[in-house]
Design a protein around this motif. Structure first.
Motif, PDB file in Angstrom:
ATOM      1  N   ASP A   2      -7.642  55.140 -57.186  1.00  0.00           N
ATOM      2  CA  ASP A   2      -7.073  53.875 -56.729  1.00  0.00           C
ATOM      3  C   ASP A   2      -7.907  52.730 -57.309  1.00  0.00           C
ATOM      4  O   ASP A   2      -8.926  52.942 -57.968  1.00  0.00           O
ATOM      5  CB  ASP A   2      -6.980  53.808 -55.204  1.00  0.00           C
ATOM      6  CG  ASP A   2      -8.335  53.873 -54.498  1.00  0.00           C
ATOM      7  OD1 ASP A   2      -9.346  53.415 -55.069  1.00  0.00           O
ATOM      8  OD2 ASP A   2      -8.372  54.356 -53.354  1.00  0.00           O
ATOM      9  N   LEU A   3      -7.450  51.510 -57.099  1.00  0.00           N
ATOM     10  CA  LEU A   3      -8.111  50.355 -57.705  1.00  0.00           C
ATOM     11  C   LEU A   3      -9.555  50.192 -57.251  1.00  0.00           C
ATOM     12  O   LEU A   3     -10.414  49.779 -58.030  1.00  0.00           O
ATOM     13  CB  LEU A   3      -7.330  49.077 -57.408  1.00  0.00           C
ATOM     14  CG  LEU A   3      -6.002  48.951 -58.138  1.00  0.00           C
ATOM     15  CD1 LEU A   3      -5.277  47.685 -57.707  1.00  0.00           C
ATOM     16  CD2 LEU A   3      -6.195  48.974 -59.640  1.00  0.00           C
ATOM     17  N   THR A   4      -9.826  50.519 -56.001  1.00  0.00           N
ATOM     18  CA  THR A   4     -11.191  50.396 -55.492  1.00  0.00           C
ATOM     19  C   THR A   4     -12.123  51.353 -56.229  1.00  0.00           C
ATOM     20  O   THR A   4     -13.224  50.975 -56.637  1.00  0.00           O
ATOM     21  CB  THR A   4     -11.231  50.666 -53.974  1.00  0.00           C
ATOM     22  OG1 THR A   4     -10.360  49.743 -53.326  1.00  0.00           O
ATOM     23  CG2 THR A   4     -12.638  50.531 -53.427  1.00  0.00           C
ATOM     24  N   GLU A   5     -11.673  52.594 -56.404  1.00  0.00           N
ATOM     25  CA  GLU A   5     -12.486  53.566 -57.137  1.00  0.00           C
ATOM     26  C   GLU A   5     -12.686  53.141 -58.591  1.00  0.00           C
ATOM     27  O   GLU A   5     -13.793  53.234 -59.124  1.00  0.00           O
ATOM     28  CB  GLU A   5     -11.816  54.936 -57.124  1.00  0.00           C
ATOM     29  CG  GLU A   5     -11.862  55.651 -55.801  1.00  0.00           C
ATOM     30  CD  GLU A   5     -11.118  56.961 -55.868  1.00  0.00           C
ATOM     31  OE1 GLU A   5     -11.789  58.006 -55.724  1.00  0.00           O
ATOM     32  OE2 GLU A   5      -9.888  56.933 -56.082  1.00  0.00           O
ATOM     33  N   LEU A   6     -11.604  52.690 -59.225  1.00  0.00           N
ATOM     34  CA  LEU A   6     -11.716  52.240 -60.610  1.00  0.00           C
ATOM     35  C   LEU A   6     -12.708  51.093 -60.740  1.00  0.00           C
ATOM     36  O   LEU A   6     -13.537  51.081 -61.657  1.00  0.00           O
ATOM     37  CB  LEU A   6     -10.356  51.810 -61.153  1.00  0.00           C
ATOM     38  CG  LEU A   6      -9.402  52.915 -61.548  1.00  0.00           C
ATOM     39  CD1 LEU A   6      -8.037  52.326 -61.900  1.00  0.00           C
ATOM     40  CD2 LEU A   6      -9.949  53.738 -62.701  1.00  0.00           C
ATOM     41  N   ALA A   7     -12.634  50.142 -59.830  1.00  0.00           N
ATOM     42  CA  ALA A   7     -13.547  49.001 -59.875  1.00  0.00           C
ATOM     43  C   ALA A   7     -14.994  49.454 -59.714  1.00  0.00           C
ATOM     44  O   ALA A   7     -15.885  48.974 -60.428  1.00  0.00           O
ATOM     45  CB  ALA A   7     -13.173  47.982 -58.800  1.00  0.00           C
ATOM     46  N   MET A   8     -15.234  50.383 -58.799  1.00  0.00           N
ATOM     47  CA  MET A   8     -16.591  50.873 -58.571  1.00  0.00           C
ATOM     48  C   MET A   8     -17.117  51.606 -59.796  1.00  0.00           C
ATOM     49  O   MET A   8     -18.227  51.337 -60.257  1.00  0.00           O
ATOM     50  CB  MET A   8     -16.631  51.820 -57.371  1.00  0.00           C
ATOM     51  CG  MET A   8     -18.012  52.392 -57.106  1.00  0.00           C
ATOM     52  SD  MET A   8     -17.998  53.823 -56.006  1.00  0.00           S
ATOM     53  CE  MET A   8     -17.230  55.061 -57.038  1.00  0.00           C
ATOM     54  N   TRP A   9     -16.329  52.520 -60.361  1.00  0.00           N
ATOM     55  CA  TRP A   9     -16.774  53.283 -61.521  1.00  0.00           C
ATOM     56  C   TRP A   9     -16.907  52.406 -62.754  1.00  0.00           C
ATOM     57  O   TRP A   9     -17.788  52.619 -63.587  1.00  0.00           O
ATOM     58  CB  TRP A   9     -15.852  54.469 -61.775  1.00  0.00           C
ATOM     59  CG  TRP A   9     -16.108  55.570 -60.808  1.00  0.00           C
ATOM     60  CD1 TRP A   9     -15.290  55.988 -59.795  1.00  0.00           C
ATOM     61  CD2 TRP A   9     -17.281  56.372 -60.724  1.00  0.00           C
ATOM     62  NE1 TRP A   9     -15.891  57.003 -59.094  1.00  0.00           N
ATOM     63  CE2 TRP A   9     -17.111  57.259 -59.644  1.00  0.00           C
ATOM     64  CE3 TRP A   9     -18.468  56.430 -61.456  1.00  0.00           C
ATOM     65  CZ2 TRP A   9     -18.090  58.200 -59.292  1.00  0.00           C
ATOM     66  CZ3 TRP A   9     -19.427  57.367 -61.099  1.00  0.00           C
ATOM     67  CH2 TRP A   9     -19.228  58.233 -60.027  1.00  0.00           C
ATOM     68  N   ARG A  10     -16.055  51.388 -62.880  1.00  0.00           N
ATOM     69  CA  ARG A  10     -16.169  50.471 -64.009  1.00  0.00           C
ATOM     70  C   ARG A  10     -17.483  49.701 -63.931  1.00  0.00           C
ATOM     71  O   ARG A  10     -18.189  49.524 -64.912  1.00  0.00           O
ATOM     72  CB  ARG A  10     -14.974  49.520 -64.023  1.00  0.00           C
ATOM     73  CG  ARG A  10     -14.778  48.805 -65.345  1.00  0.00           C
ATOM     74  CD  ARG A  10     -15.414  47.482 -65.316  1.00  0.00           C
ATOM     75  NE  ARG A  10     -15.293  46.829 -66.635  1.00  0.00           N
ATOM     76  CZ  ARG A  10     -15.716  45.630 -66.839  1.00  0.00           C
ATOM     77  NH1 ARG A  10     -16.278  44.950 -65.866  1.00  0.00           N
ATOM     78  NH2 ARG A  10     -15.613  45.081 -68.018  1.00  0.00           N
ATOM     79  N   GLU A  11     -17.830  49.241 -62.728  1.00  0.00           N
ATOM     80  CA  GLU A  11     -19.096  48.528 -62.547  1.00  0.00           C
ATOM     81  C   GLU A  11     -20.276  49.423 -62.910  1.00  0.00           C
ATOM     82  O   GLU A  11     -21.211  48.997 -63.588  1.00  0.00           O
ATOM     83  CB  GLU A  11     -19.224  48.041 -61.103  1.00  0.00           C
ATOM     84  CG  GLU A  11     -20.488  47.270 -60.839  1.00  0.00           C
ATOM     85  CD  GLU A  11     -20.618  46.775 -59.409  1.00  0.00           C
ATOM     86  OE1 GLU A  11     -21.741  46.429 -59.017  1.00  0.00           O
ATOM     87  OE2 GLU A  11     -19.598  46.732 -58.701  1.00  0.00           O
ATOM     88  N   LEU A  12     -20.226  50.687 -62.476  1.00  0.00           N
ATOM     89  CA  LEU A  12     -21.298  51.624 -62.814  1.00  0.00           C
ATOM     90  C   LEU A  12     -21.343  51.903 -64.313  1.00  0.00           C
ATOM     91  O   LEU A  12     -22.427  52.029 -64.894  1.00  0.00           O
ATOM     92  CB  LEU A  12     -21.123  52.924 -62.030  1.00  0.00           C
ATOM     93  CG  LEU A  12     -21.371  52.813 -60.527  1.00  0.00           C
ATOM     94  CD1 LEU A  12     -20.975  54.103 -59.833  1.00  0.00           C
ATOM     95  CD2 LEU A  12     -22.805  52.459 -60.235  1.00  0.00           C
TER      96      LEU A  12
END
Length: 53
Positions: free
Chosen positions: A30-40
């Motif tokens: 989901d978008l929240t997971e994508l945002a978190m992994w993108r930041e990492l």
């Protein structure tokens, strides 16, 4: 406000470039997971490509 599809594709490309995860794995997030992994992924890229002074 919805996320632009091109932005999501950029996030997926950033994550895949760093972590080498397959597209189906990333599309399942989901978008929240994508945002978190993108930041990492960005943090990892910066650590790998920044010279210490």
């Amino acid at each position: 406000m919805g996320q632009r599809p091109d932005l999501i594709e950029e996030w997926i490309a950033d994550i895949a470039a760093i972590f080498h995860w397959p597209l189906p794995h990333l599309e399942a997030m989901d978008l929240t997971e994508l945002a978190m992994w993108r930041e990492l992924a960005v943090k990892r890229w910066n650590r790998m490509n920044t010279t210490e002074k």
